[in-house]
Design an enzyme around this catalytic site. Structure first.
Site, short mmCIF file in Angstrom:
data_model
loop_
_atom_site.label_atom_id
_atom_site.label_comp_id
_atom_site.label_asym_id
_atom_site.label_seq_id
_atom_site.Cartn_x
_atom_site.Cartn_y
_atom_site.Cartn_z
N HIS A 25 0.77 -1.00 0.19
CA HIS A 25 -0.32 0.36 -0.13
C HIS A 25 0.65 1.17 0.20
O HIS A 25 0.72 1.79 -1.36
CB HIS A 25 -0.95 0.46 1.52
CG HIS A 25 -1.85 1.51 1.17
ND1 HIS A 25 -2.87 1.51 1.04
CD2 HIS A 25 -1.27 2.58 1.68
CE1 HIS A 25 -3.04 2.99 1.66
NE2 HIS A 25 -2.44 2.93 2.00
N GLU A 26 1.49 1.11 0.85
CA GLU A 26 2.33 2.67 1.18
C GLU A 26 4.08 2.46 -0.67
O GLU A 26 4.03 3.77 -0.56
CB GLU A 26 3.62 2.54 1.89
CG GLU A 26 3.15 2.42 3.83
CD GLU A 26 1.92 3.42 3.10
OE1 GLU A 26 2.11 4.33 2.91
OE2 GLU A 26 0.74 3.45 4.53
N HIS A 29 2.01 4.38 -2.83
CA HIS A 29 2.16 5.90 -2.65
C HIS A 29 3.60 6.28 -3.07
O HIS A 29 3.77 7.33 -4.02
CB HIS A 29 1.93 6.46 -1.51
CG HIS A 29 -0.13 6.61 -0.48
ND1 HIS A 29 -1.20 6.36 -1.53
CD2 HIS A 29 -0.48 5.45 0.26
CE1 HIS A 29 -1.78 5.85 -0.56
NE2 HIS A 29 -1.39 5.90 -0.18
#
Length: 438
Positions: A25-26, A29
């Site tokens: 998920h990170e 980003h």
């Protein structure tokens, strides 16, 4: 393997799965942010004390002790205060702006996140959200199409030696009981029935339907026994069997007597395994899971109310309701340890299905939860970027001056309230999972 060890192993596997989901998920980003030139000083999995870290270029990568999330620090998330609308000195908003911009050097101002165009902001902030969506879909697709859903299979787990006096009650065989059709035909536990009376069989439902269709006539049965194909002949007998309703309860007549019905009986029992879902059906099943997850987020207050009511003993806990990470961990442990040490544990394929389904559902929940358009969630930053883009398009089409960046810093007080509400909700769900577990 002991029950306790299997339980702990299930929880550990879940924690690793959550950690990987957070890491990706990170990464969703960080990668577009770095690609667009944003300065990224930190990328960490977990919170709290640092366990390990290493520096590659300008970014420190590491792991912290508490695996309940993670973060990637993008500099310049908040824009400077507008000259016509300055911050109050020493206020929370002013301090947050200063911290957001403090590590940008004189020649690095263009590397602030807030300087990105609206489409690029959306790509950076939606990257993590879409990563969870993709992970959820992948986990559920593999669980359904590769591992298969738990189901009774055409492989036999038991073969009755006789036709007992009370089959439904599991009465023991006596010398007066006749030999069962299965035993007389030579069927054995471990045999896989590939066809019955000319009808191919891949599931236990197929076998049941074929037995019912053949009735009490001799049926040619093909089985796979240790890789060898055998041809047997089975003649079912007709015996009275209990009739059950849609909820699995015995049906009774007006006098209260249990209703029975004559049915063909062979004397075989299925083994639990997994049956793969047809590729054409997978999109519908996964789509339904995504829809149910989004519905749960939209009806979050209602779900929380029912969870609290269950915790207070006012209603039964719904298996489809909200659950905390403690509850999810408990489910993972129970799936992993079911029957451990007794010889009756769940097959590995069934355990794998449940773990993949659990991780898929968690990723879909993270996807849906982060769509909420409030800080500190990703959806809050997405909403800010959308608002900024709408204002600028409106200004251009009406030939007005550029309104500038969306000042998401003004929403920090709301974000702080949301943060505390999230902590309270998590605490409530943990309490419910302890006093009224699913």
């Amino acid at each position: 393997m002991s029950h306790t060890l299997a339980y702990v192993l299930g929880v550990i596997v879940l924690i690793i799965g959550i950690g990987l989901s957070v890491a990706l998920h990170e990464l969703g980003h960080m990668l577009p942010a770095k690609h667009f030139g944003v300065k990224v000083p930190e990328y960490f999995i977990g919170f709290g004390p640092r366990l390990w870290s290493t520096r590659r270029g300008e970014t420190e990568y590491g792991i912290k002790a508490i695996w309940l999330g993670g973060y990637v620090r993008l500099l310049g998330m908040l824009p400077p205060a507008r000259a016509d609308h300055p911050d109050k000195p020493g206020s929370m908003i002013a301090e947050a702006r200063a911290e957001s911009l403090s590590e940008l050097g004189p020649g690095e101002q263009d590397r602030a996140f807030y300087r990105l165009s609206t489409p690029r902001k959306l790509l950076v902030m939606a990257g993590g959200i879409l990563t969870n969506l993709a992970l959820g879909i992948i986990c559920l697709t593999v669980a359904l199409g590769v591992v298969g859903q738990p189901a009774y299979t055409a492989t036999l787990s038991s073969v009755s030696e006789c036709v007992s006096s009370d089959i439904d009650a599991g009465a023991a065989c006596t010398d007066a009981d006749p030999t069962s059709p299965a035993a007389a035909a030579g069927l054995r536990a471990g045999d896989t029935i590939t066809s019955w009376d000319g009808t191919p069989t891949t599931t236990w439902a197929d076998v049941q339907a074929a037995i019912a269709a053949a009735g009490t006539e001799p049926a040619a049965v093909v089985v796979d026994r240790d890789g060898q194909e055998l041809n047997l002949t089975v003649t079912a007998v007709e015996v009275p069997r209990t009739v059950y309703d849609a909820e699995g309860n015995p049906t009774t007549d007006d006098s209260g007597e249990v209703v029975t019905q004559l049915r063909p009986y062979v004397g075989i029992g299925p083994s639990l395994g997994t049956v793969r879902t047809s590729p054409g059906d997978i999109p519908q099943v996964v789509g339904s899971a995504v829809g149910q997850t989004l519905k749960a987020i939209v009806t979050l207050p209602v779900g929380l109310y029912h969870a609290v009511a269950a915790g207070l003993g006012l209603e039964e806990r719904s298996p489809d309701g909200l659950v905390s990470l403690v509850g999810v961990g408990r489910i993972a442990g129970e799936v992993s340890s079911a029957g451990a040490g007794t010889g009756t544990g769940l097959p590995l394929s069934v355990r794998l299905f449940y773990m993949l389904n659990l991780l898929g559902s968690l990723n879909l929940a993270l996807f849906a939860f982060n769509l909420i358009p409030l800080l500190p969630l990703d959806g809050g930053h997405v909403a800010g970027a959308c608002w900024e883009g709408i204002r600028r398009v409106w200004a251009r089409t009406h030939r007005r001056p550029d309104p500038g960046y969306a000042d998401t810093a003004r929403m920090l007080p709301v974000g702080q309230v949301v943060f505390y509400l999230l902590i309270i909700m998590a605490a409530i769900l943990i309490w419910v999972d302890i006093v009224a577990p699913i």
